[in-house]
Design a protein around this motif. Structure first.
Motif, PDB file in Angstrom:
ATOM      1  N   GLU A 259      -3.577  -7.236   6.018  1.00 38.40           N
ATOM      2  CA  GLU A 259      -2.785  -6.509   5.030  1.00 38.40           C
ATOM      3  C   GLU A 259      -2.321  -7.452   3.924  1.00 38.40           C
ATOM      4  OE1 GLU A 259       0.279  -4.315   7.057  1.00 38.40           O
ATOM      5  OE2 GLU A 259      -1.121  -2.753   7.666  1.00 38.40           O
TER       6      GLU A 259
ATOM      7  N   VAL B 272       0.729  -2.266  -1.696  1.00 40.34           N
ATOM      8  CA  VAL B 272       1.919  -2.667  -0.951  1.00 40.34           C
ATOM      9  C   VAL B 272       1.945  -1.963   0.401  1.00 40.34           C
ATOM     10  CG1 VAL B 272       4.423  -2.683  -0.964  1.00 40.34           C
ATOM     11  CG2 VAL B 272       3.164  -3.072  -3.076  1.00 40.34           C
TER      12      VAL B 272
ATOM     13  N   ASP C 115       0.746   4.394  -7.852  1.00 35.50           N
ATOM     14  CA  ASP C 115       1.654   4.256  -6.715  1.00 35.50           C
ATOM     15  C   ASP C 115       0.895   3.728  -5.502  1.00 35.50           C
ATOM     16  OD1 ASP C 115       3.820   4.478  -5.030  1.00 35.50           O
ATOM     17  OD2 ASP C 115       3.370   6.555  -4.516  1.00 35.50           O
TER      18      ASP C 115
ATOM     19  N   GLN D 128       0.907   2.323  -2.538  1.00 36.86           N
ATOM     20  CA  GLN D 128       1.626   1.812  -1.372  1.00 36.86           C
ATOM     21  C   GLN D 128       1.438   2.747  -0.190  1.00 36.86           C
ATOM     22  OE1 GLN D 128       5.874   2.072  -1.497  1.00 36.86           O
ATOM     23  NE2 GLN D 128       5.819   3.039  -3.501  1.00 36.86           N
TER      24      GLN D 128
ATOM     25  N   PRO E  15       2.316   2.876   4.440  1.00 41.39           N
ATOM     26  CA  PRO E  15       3.017   2.181   5.527  1.00 41.39           C
ATOM     27  C   PRO E  15       2.128   1.125   6.179  1.00 41.39           C
ATOM     28  CG  PRO E  15       2.504   4.427   6.158  1.00 41.39           C
ATOM     29  CD  PRO E  15       2.169   4.317   4.722  1.00 41.39           C
ATOM     30  N   SER E  16       2.755   0.047   6.615  1.00 46.77           N
ATOM     31  CA  SER E  16       2.014  -1.011   7.301  1.00 46.77           C
ATOM     32  C   SER E  16       1.669  -0.574   8.720  1.00 46.77           C
ATOM     33  CB  SER E  16       2.883  -2.264   7.333  1.00 46.77           C
ATOM     34  OG  SER E  16       2.401  -3.141   8.303  1.00 46.77           O
TER      35      SER E  16
ATOM     36  N   ASP F  85       1.356   9.436   4.699  1.00 45.42           N
ATOM     37  CA  ASP F  85       2.649   9.644   5.346  1.00 45.42           C
ATOM     38  C   ASP F  85       2.516   9.781   6.866  1.00 45.42           C
ATOM     39  OD1 ASP F  85       3.776   9.614   2.857  1.00 45.42           O
ATOM     40  OD2 ASP F  85       3.442  11.769   2.574  1.00 45.42           O
TER      41      ASP F  85
ATOM     42  N   ASN G  48       4.329  -1.040   3.174  1.00 46.01           N
ATOM     43  CA  ASN G  48       5.764  -0.979   3.465  1.00 46.01           C
ATOM     44  C   ASN G  48       6.001  -1.278   4.933  1.00 46.01           C
ATOM     45  OD1 ASN G  48       6.421  -0.147   0.829  1.00 46.01           O
ATOM     46  ND2 ASN G  48       5.725   1.909   1.344  1.00 46.01           N
ATOM     47  N   GLY G  49       6.981  -2.144   5.173  1.00 50.28           N
ATOM     48  CA  GLY G  49       7.326  -2.472   6.545  1.00 50.28           C
ATOM     49  C   GLY G  49       6.616  -3.716   7.056  1.00 50.28           C
ATOM     50  N   HIS G  50       5.761  -4.333   6.237  1.00 51.86           N
ATOM     51  CA  HIS G  50       5.143  -5.592   6.651  1.00 51.86           C
ATOM     52  C   HIS G  50       6.208  -6.682   6.641  1.00 51.86           C
ATOM     53  CE1 HIS G  50       2.565  -9.097   6.597  1.00 51.86           C
ATOM     54  NE2 HIS G  50       1.545  -8.339   6.939  1.00 51.86           N
TER      55      HIS G  50
ATOM     56  N   TYR H 157      -3.080  -7.038  -0.022  1.00 50.51           N
ATOM     57  CA  TYR H 157      -2.016  -7.127  -1.016  1.00 50.51           C
ATOM     58  C   TYR H 157      -2.348  -8.190  -2.057  1.00 50.51           C
ATOM     59  CZ  TYR H 157       2.372  -8.625  -3.071  1.00 50.51           C
ATOM     60  OH  TYR H 157       3.335  -9.005  -3.961  1.00 50.51           O
TER      61      TYR H 157
END
Lengths: 208, 583
Positions: free
Chosen positions: B115, B125, B98, B100, B102-103, B34, B127-129, B119
């Motif tokens: 990234e 995953v 889970d 995932q 942040p990118s 996070d 997120n934000g890519h 993947y």
């Protein structure tokens, strides 16, 4: 009586008798245009074969064409991956007859060191008819030249009466494989379904 | 884990971003996902770690001491282009159910392709890519192949040597063992008749600035490759054009994806060396070098090569650099339309160097020459004499000749100067490496930043150029060849007599548990190997930081706004080799 003796003596220095096959094959084999098509490491050795030191031009093959429409020979130079196979088969289908395939190196012949890989095809001969295999990883330019000379030999020994491209029953092209969860041939869909559906739980089989 | 947070005061960089650092070991810092972006921003802005070198993931399924709660680990290697020296390793642990996080593409745009690779292979995953889709495999491929519980069709055993063949040498055709008689695997219940292939990818369009005098032209999408004479192999670009101007470009790789990393995990440590040859097949010696350096870090004293071997390694690596740059300059001209003649000139010297390789390693291209703690074969005085002859008498003349024909050539200047501009800031941000980075004026060279082997003994310059364009890349390559000649001259003068191997050559390499990142300055750039060992005879993870692949990050920003004909030149100047790009 030998056929040469039928030529009058005064013409014997000007007229040569030969067979159609010989002339047809001689002209074809001495200007065999390869496709400018490299896949992997072997392509580098293929380029070196065409370069100054080994000089493929000695065999009338210096013209490498990037367009499949203008080529006679496809040198499959390198590892064939599943993602690439549909393209290779389409390129082969676009080549005009007479066309030849030379499988260069261990990977193109049988998967080579990468055979166990999930994206690697165990040899291009699973999809295309191959005329000459050249072993090596990668084959040296000398080995490739030898393979090409063997192909010349093969061309020289063909006969215009039996070659497939003048026959009506020769298929026009090869089915292009598709990429699903894994590579598959649309021709074999029924066969595939039989096995994938059988793997399902019994209730699902009843539904289908 | 809560205990670890309580004790963060002792952890490196922990105070700057509270709650970001949760743990640390001798290899790196474990970061809370996070707080990852915040922490990375801090490292980049305040600590000077401006260069994201390698980004990869490891699957620790069944690894000693790991639970499903921290099955996946995403590993970032950050370095500083200004300070040099050792970098910092960030790790983010992810649970099985889970995966995932942040990118990091907004902090380090160079994370883009890496990234996507993670993947593709692990299903993690980011997120934000902006465009998270598969890059090596195709959309619709079944499963994530690098996960430890994913088995390929020809799967036999976790590790080589396979028991069925060893020690008696029995073999069985792989085709005979599998249900299809072929290297294919379909999921249960898959119906080929109802299968619809996914839509082909389209590039992201970058709208050109509104211009009053702009002629309205049609927008078309052109596909280049994978069979195209100018893509240097089976690379594919999907280009969106507005008239002749490029407004979008989507790179598509994977046409030569040969599963190096999956096969590498099955192989023994030693068995991977010949596979590294086939990565960047123009410079196999450098690839060997990087891999043995990484593994030697895990071998302690036994991994220390003797003096003569160090010299031989440097000689081979520098000869390889000359070979590679010769080839790359020749084929850049090819892309400019001077078909094959310039390449003939450059291949001439390359052949002589290949003869040297063949004499010492037995193969022209796939040398398989270096071993852990040394090299495979010694060279004799005659070989050294031949080598000296080429280095002292020929190479410099050849480089001069190339420069005479090319450096001030009007056509070359017109086509190359100002084409493919990449600012120094962008080059660092996009993780460009090697000649690409140095042609943007950033003097970053692994040989200088973190000297490995015996490079600290040699006198050489890091060649840079402030042109930031294709022409600068050409000049940097020429300059690097000259510097390589300089290193070679010193190495050939100083090479001592002595053993070439530390201890006896062994088939089984004892590697201690741990992880290591070893990088060399390959001809294409920073070639890194990230290996994780569980103490067994096989690597747990074997990742290659491929410079050609990561340099492709720069392709889209460099080509937008140029004409379609320039895209070929720009790609040619990146100097990709598909064996390494796709692995």
């Amino acid at each position: 009586m030998a056929i040469e003796n039928q030529v009058p003596e005064e013409l014997q220095k000007n007229v040569f008798l030969t067979s159609v096959d010989f002339l047809y094959n001689w002209s074809r084999k001495n200007s065999l245009w390869p496709m400018l098509f490299g896949l992997a490491c072997c392509a580098i050795e293929m380029i070196c074969t065409a370069a100054g030191r080994y000089d493929l031009a000695r065999f009338g093959m210096e013209v490498m064409r990037p367009s499949p429409r203008q080529c006679d020979l496809m040198i499959v130079s390198g590892t064939v991956t599943k993602k690439m196979v549909p393209t290779i088969v389409r390129l082969y289908n676009q080549m005009a007859e007479p066309r030849y395939v030379l499988s260069m190196g261990a990977c193109a012949t049988g998967g080579g060191p990468f055979k166990e890989g999930y994206n690697v095809v165990s040899g291009i001969d699973k999809f295309l008819p191959v005329d000459v295999y050249v072993p090596g990883c990668p084959p040296t330019p000398e080995a490739l030249l030898y393979g090409i000379l063997k192909l010349h030999e093969k061309i020289q020994n063909q006969s215009v009466r039996t070659v497939p491209w003048y026959r009506k029953d020769t298929p026009k092209g090869i089915t292009v494989p598709e990429l699903g969860p894994d590579i598959f041939l649309p021709d074999r869909a029924a066969e595939i379904r039989q096995i994938t559906m059988k793997q399902k739980p019994a209730t699902a089989v009843e539904e289908s | 884990m809560s205990d670890a947070i309580a004790e963060t005061t002792g952890l490196p960089y922990a105070d700057a971003v509270p709650g970001a650092v949760v743990d640390a070991d001798e290899y790196g810092i474990v970061v809370n996902r996070d707080k990852l972006v915040e922490f990375a921003l801090h490292l980049r802005n305040n600590e000077g770690f401006d260069y994201l070198s390698s980004l990869t993931a490891v699957d620790y399924l069944g690894f000693e001491g790991r639970t499903p709660e921290d099955r996946f680990e995403v590993v970032y290697h950050l370095f500083s282009t200004k300070k040099g020296g050792d970098g910092i390793v960030l790790k983010v642990r992810l649970p099985e159910n889970d995966p995932q996080l942040p990118s990091l593409t907004l902090v380090y745009p160079g994370a883009d392709l890496q990234e996507r690779e993670v993947y593709d292979f692990y299903g993690i995953v980011f997120n934000g890519h902006r465009r998270l889709r598969r890059i090596f495999l195709w959309d619709g491929f079944n499963g994530y192949p690098m996960r430890k519980d994913w088995k390929e069709a020809y799967y036999e055993e976790e590790h080589k040597p396979y028991k069925s063949r060893w020690p008696k040498g029995h073999y069985q055709w792989a085709e005979d063992r599998v249900p299809w008689g072929d290297n294919i695997k379909y999921p249960e219940g898959w119906d080929p008749d109802t299968f619809v292939p996914p839509e082909p990818p389209l590039p992201i369009i970058h709208e050109p600035p509104a211009d009053a005098g702009h002629i309205k032209t049609d927008r078309i999408v052109v596909n280049m490759g994978p069979q195209h004479p100018s893509t240097h192999g089976v690379f594919r670009m999907i280009v969106a054009l507005d008239g002749e101007t490029i407004v979008g470009l989507e790179p598509e790789c994977g046409y030569l994806h040969r599963n190096h990393e999956k096969i590498g995990e099955r192989n023994t440590w030693l068995g991977n060396i010949p596979f590294t040859d086939r990565l960047d097949y123009l410079s196999s010696m450098s690839n060997n070098f990087g891999y043995v350096l990484a593994v030697e870090k895990l071998m302690g004293d036994r991994g220390k090569p003797p003096e003569r071997a160090e010299y031989l390694r440097v000689i081979m690596a520098e000869l390889t650099r000359i070979c590679n740059h010769m080839w790359s300059v020749g084929f850049l001209l090819n892309d400019l339309g001077a078909f094959f003649t310039p390449a003939l000139y450059t291949i001439e010297e390359r052949e002589l160097i290949l003869d040297l390789f063949e004499a010492v390693a037995g193969s022209r291209m796939m040398c398989n020459y270096m071993r852990f703690g040394g090299v495979a074969r010694d060279v004799d005085e005659e070989w050294l004499q031949r080598c000296r002859d080429i280095v002292f008498n020929r190479l410099e003349k050849k480089i001069d000749e190339l420069e005479t024909y090319l450096t001030n050539n009007e056509i070359l200047l017109t086509r190359c100067v100002g084409v493919g501009y990449l600012s120094p800031e962008d080059a660092i941000a996009l993780s460009a490496c090697g000649p690409m980075l140095r042609a943007s004026g950033v003097p970053y060279d692994v040989r200088r930043a973190r000297p490995y082997s015996i490079y600290d003994r040699f006198d050489f310059n890091v060649v840079t150029d402030d042109g930031c364009d294709v022409y600068a890349r050409y000049k940097v390559r020429i300059g690097e060849m000259r510097e390589s000649v300089k290193i070679l001259k010193q190495a050939l003068d100083q090479i001592p007599e002595g053993p070439i191997m530390n201890g006896k050559p062994a088939y089984v390499t004892r590697v201690q548990k741990g992880e290591a990142y070893g990088a060399v300055e390959g001809p294409k750039g920073e070639l890194g190997f990230y290996v994780v060992s569980d103490g067994s005879d096989n690597p747990w993870r074997y990742h290659i930081r491929a410079p050609s692949y990561i340099n492709l990050n720069t392709l889209e920003p460099m080509t937008i706004g140029y004409k379609v004909a320039d895209s070929v030149v720009i790609l040619g100047a990146i100097d990709i080799v598909l064996g390494e790009t796709d692995r």
